[in-house]
Design an enzyme around this catalytic site. Structure first.
Site, PDB file in Angstrom:
ATOM      1  N   HIS A  11       0.767  -1.213  -0.034  1.00  0.00           N
ATOM      2  CA  HIS A  11      -0.166   0.038   0.074  1.00  0.00           C
ATOM      3  C   HIS A  11       0.762   1.317   0.011  1.00  0.00           C
ATOM      4  CE1 HIS A  11      -3.917  -2.047   1.092  1.00  0.00           C
ATOM      5  NE2 HIS A  11      -2.955  -3.015   1.254  1.00  0.00           N
ATOM      6  N   ASP A  31      -6.334   5.168   2.370  1.00  0.00           N
ATOM      7  CA  ASP A  31      -6.761   3.775   2.212  1.00  0.00           C
ATOM      8  C   ASP A  31      -8.110   3.246   2.503  1.00  0.00           C
ATOM      9  OD1 ASP A  31      -4.074   1.688   1.644  1.00  0.00           O
ATOM     10  OD2 ASP A  31      -5.859   0.635   2.587  1.00  0.00           O
TER      11      ASP A  31
END
Ligand code: UDP
Length: 486
Positions: free
Chosen positions: A20, A124
């Protein structure tokens, strides 16, 4: 700390895992390169170096990226101090605690947003509460999942229609209804939690993620339109999401080259013929048990192909010093193969002309990096979105050969070991013969398309321009700014 009045301030908040953080840093750079855009990345103390080593060593636009540090509330969630990265907590007993600690970050986010008032928050998917935090201050929140369009669509179709309920066993295949292609999976290839009829923590989390996505301003996708146009359209038109595809973001990352140009394996690769070396790497979180590593080693030796094989340093088997290499393996393969124990400069390796194939776990970053480098792939999905990406590569793009992975599982087990014969067969199929050549040609075409998308005037570049324009004219008091378009 605040942005100058004419600057657009975009704040990125990636989840604490390399899969990520790496693409988020690349995305942050893309925005920082634009005129009058100020960029901040939020992270926790032990993850700062992932960003700072790139930012500090760079003289370019990265130098202007700010880092904001939030304390990671490990202890409050029952975790030991020092565990701040998903890769350290892949065991079931830790994962929920890690997510709980991540949830506790919401308080710091809210305080930060109240103080700084950026123009946009890109948070996220694993921070579903970020949409509400941002809404309190009329800040649009964009979601970043790190998924392909294909897997965003497939996951949503499975969630909505639960097609796994139409078959009597978890080994039987079912069709994913409504998708533009005929795609089949087995129950075993999706998460067990998803198939359970009772409420689980995982299901509740996934529902929250979906809700917050639907209420958010939209989705940023690390992909390019020409790669999966049917699924970009499906996501927008059939599933009603607003999205901007801005990838492959790894192609924006030029300073990697300056920093690790001298890596030993790149020099080694330069002594090899074009398309001759197989690169094997399973990302940042997968760690195989010793018997699986052993099967890979045997298969590599039998095929006689040249290789670079990355084995994670934190793998349990390595820590326990278990036997995973056949005796004398490294001596016999000297000059033919290289084992990297630890972190490899993956993007640079893939882009090297000597690389002929990539054995991948199909994490989306790796998959897209392979696509962008024009390399055919042996697909070996393990968990997360990886079984979907395998379908995209093998059945839609037709640049991959599946190794035959059968079971979604965070920790690969002995029961579903992939044996040396299957590995050897896939390695040969990807490297040798007419079909291999055709696959390689298709892969090279995708590479050209990927580079075009990120060039001036290319589709991904244009989407960034459109998004920035939209964010500049965003009116926080207009009510219909939510992402649903149907
Ligand atoms: N990566 C790398 N070196 C390694 C292992 C991984 O540079 O030795 C990078 C890889 O290039 C990719 C990311 O780590 O950008 C892994 O992300 P992916 O989505 O493929 O898989 P995950 O690690 O999330 O399972």
């Amino acid at each position: 700390m605040g942005a100058k009045p004419e600057e657009l301030h975009i704040v990125f908040f990636p989840f604490m895992a390399h899969g990520h953080m790496i693409p988020t840093l690349d995305i942050a750079r893309l925005f920082a390169a634009r005129n009058k855009v100020k960029v901040t990345i939020i992270t926790t103390p032990l993850n700062v170096s992932t960003f700072s080593k790139v930012i500090q060593s760079s003289k370019g636009i990265e130098a202007s990226i700010n880092i904001e540090i939030f304390r990671f509330p490990a202890r409050e969630a029952g975790l030991a101090e020092g565990l701040e990265n998903m890769e350290q907590v892949m065991r079931p007993e830790f994962i929920n605690k890690f997510f709980k600690a991540a949830d506790l970050l919401s308080e710091q986010l809210e305080q930060y947003l109240e103080k700084v008032r950026p123009n946009c928050l890109v948070a996220d998917m694993f921070f579903p509460w970020a949409t509400d935090c941002a809404a309190k201050f009329n800040i649009p929140r964009l979601v970043f999942h790190g998924f392909s369009y294909f897997s965003l669509c497939a996951q949503e179709i499975i969630r909505l229609h639960e097609p796994f309920k139409n078959v009597s066993s978890d080994q039987q295949t079912f069709l994913l209804p409504s998708l533009p292609h005929e795609i089949q999976l087995t129950g075993l290839q999706i998460s067990e939690d998803l198939r359970k009829s009772d409420e689980t923590e995982f299901k509740r989390r996934m529902d929250k993620i979906k809700e917050s996505e639907l209420e958010s301003y939209g989705v940023i996708v690390n992909s390019f339109y020409e790669l999966e146009p049917d699924y970009a359209n499906f996501f927008r038109k059939e599933l009603g999401r607003r999205s901007w595809n801005i990838g492959p973001v790894s192609l924006s990352n030029k300073s990697k080259e300056e920093s690790i140009d001298e890596h030993e394996c790149l020099k080694w690769l330069s002594s090899k013929k074009p398309n001759s070396v197989i690169y094997i790497c399973f990302g940042s979180t997968v760690s195989f048990i010793a018997p699986q590593l052993h099967e890979i080693a045997v298969a590599l030796e039998i095929t006689g192909q040249e290789f670079i094989w990355v084995v994670r340093n934190n793998a349990d088997n390595i820590r326990k010093n278990e036997e995973w290499l056949p005796p004398g393996f490294e001596q016999r393969t000297e000059g033919k193969g290289l084992i990297i124990r630890g972190w490899a400069p993956q993007v640079l390796i893939l882009e090297h002309e000597a690389i002929g194939a990539f054995v991948t776990h199909c994490g989306w970053n790796s998959t897209l990096e392979g696509i962008s480098a024009g390399v055919p792939m042996v697909t070996w999905p393990i968990f997360a979105d990886q079984f979907y990406n395998e379908k995209l590569v093998t059945q839609i793009l037709k640049t991959g050969v599946p190794v035959g992975a059968k079971k979604w599982s965070r920790i690969p087990s002995i029961e579903y070991l992939i044996n040396q014969d299957a590995i050897q067969k896939a390695l040969t199929e990807i490297m040798v013969g007419k079909e291999a050549e055709e696959r390689r040609n298709r892969a090279k075409k995708l590479k050209e398309m990927a580079w075009k998308a990120v060039e001036e005037g290319g589709s991904s570049q244009s989407e960034i321009t459109t998004l920035i324009k939209e964010l500049r004219s965003y009116d926080p008091f207009k009510k219909n700014n939510s992402m649903l378009t149907v």
